[in-house]
Write a protein that holds these residues in place. Structure first.
Motif, mmCIF file in Angstrom:
data_model
loop_
_atom_site.group_PDB
_atom_site.id
_atom_site.type_symbol
_atom_site.label_atom_id
_atom_site.label_comp_id
_atom_site.label_asym_id
_atom_site.label_seq_id
_atom_site.Cartn_x
_atom_site.Cartn_y
_atom_site.Cartn_z
ATOM 1 N N TYR A 154 -0.048 -5.278 16.704
ATOM 2 C CA TYR A 154 -0.435 -3.798 16.309
ATOM 3 C C TYR A 154 0.764 -2.913 16.888
ATOM 4 C CZ TYR A 154 -5.476 -3.054 16.252
ATOM 5 O OH TYR A 154 -6.972 -2.938 15.838
ATOM 6 N N LEU B 154 -3.067 -1.173 6.584
ATOM 7 C CA LEU B 154 -1.677 -2.888 7.064
ATOM 8 C C LEU B 154 -2.763 -3.522 7.029
ATOM 9 C CD1 LEU B 154 1.584 -1.485 9.564
ATOM 10 C CD2 LEU B 154 1.206 -2.365 6.959
ATOM 11 N N LYS B 155 -3.929 -3.208 7.362
ATOM 12 C CA LYS B 155 -5.209 -4.085 7.278
ATOM 13 C C LYS B 155 -5.475 -4.496 6.254
ATOM 14 C CE LYS B 155 -7.439 -1.902 11.779
ATOM 15 N NZ LYS B 155 -7.982 -1.474 12.398
ATOM 16 N N TYR C 58 -2.460 2.089 9.560
ATOM 17 C CA TYR C 58 -4.057 1.014 10.512
ATOM 18 C C TYR C 58 -4.387 0.491 9.430
ATOM 19 C CZ TYR C 58 -1.780 0.876 15.255
ATOM 20 O OH TYR C 58 -1.503 1.286 16.342
ATOM 21 N N TYR D 267 2.672 -3.296 13.257
ATOM 22 C CA TYR D 267 1.923 -2.169 13.025
ATOM 23 C C TYR D 267 3.241 -0.266 13.043
ATOM 24 C CZ TYR D 267 -2.510 -3.499 11.177
ATOM 25 O OH TYR D 267 -3.145 -4.536 10.941
ATOM 26 N N GLU D 268 3.037 -0.707 13.686
ATOM 27 C CA GLU D 268 3.780 0.480 14.925
ATOM 28 C C GLU D 268 5.166 0.950 14.365
ATOM 29 O OE1 GLU D 268 1.881 3.545 15.485
ATOM 30 O OE2 GLU D 268 0.630 2.959 16.521
ATOM 31 N N TYR E 174 10.879 -1.913 8.588
ATOM 32 C CA TYR E 174 10.460 -1.704 9.790
ATOM 33 C C TYR E 174 11.386 -1.569 10.548
ATOM 34 C CZ TYR E 174 11.104 -6.788 11.060
ATOM 35 O OH TYR E 174 12.246 -8.317 10.995
ATOM 36 N N PHE F 56 3.674 -10.159 10.398
ATOM 37 C CA PHE F 56 3.306 -8.072 11.229
ATOM 38 C C PHE F 56 3.254 -8.773 13.386
ATOM 39 C CE2 PHE F 56 0.441 -6.311 7.864
ATOM 40 C CZ PHE F 56 0.791 -5.844 7.120
#
Length: 135
Positions: free
Chosen positions: A63, A81-82, A78, A66-67, A23, A92
């Protein structure tokens, strides 16, 4: 700066078990930021309306996390990752918090910053060994 999140509970993404996700909070684009804001607002629908500050908006933090992952891994979305669970979900959220607080290095265990939250110390990350930017 590109970093790696080590998952406590692996998730299957595109048929592959993933135990680590790269990330980069600095790779989040304007469009990604706006998408995260939109998704966070969507998650609040039906709840009592209240004034939120971005520093305390945990859905926004998730979120944005996530991005930051998607910025380095465009094959992930998404829905992938959920599927995470447990403390990985909070990881996260911690990544998104780092973006909001403008502290990209705070998740690194090597960081000696005086301004480090208890949550960021728990985030299991490593700096990427390559100096490549996320594509």
């Amino acid at each position: 700066m590109k970093k790696t999140l080590t998952l406590k509970r692996p998730i299957i993404i595109n048929g592959i078990e993933r135990t680590e996700l790269s990330y980069d909070v600095e790779a989040i684009t304007t469009d990604q930021y706006l998408k995260a804001c939109s998704k966070a607002a969507e998650s609040d629908r039906g709840m009592m309306s209240k004034l939120k500050q971005k520093e305390n908006d945990y859905a926004l933090h998730m979120y944005l996390g996530y991005e930051a992952i998607i910025a380095c891994n465009p094959e992930i979305d998404y829905e992938d990752l959920k599927r995470a669970s447990g403390f990985d979900v909070l990881s996260f959220t911690d990544i998104g918090w780092l973006f909001i607080m403008r502290t990209p290095g705070a998740a690194s265990k090597e960081n000696n910053s005086d301004v480090q939250s208890e949550n960021s110390e728990e985030l299991s990350t490593q700096e990427s060994s390559s100096s490549e930017e996320c594509d």
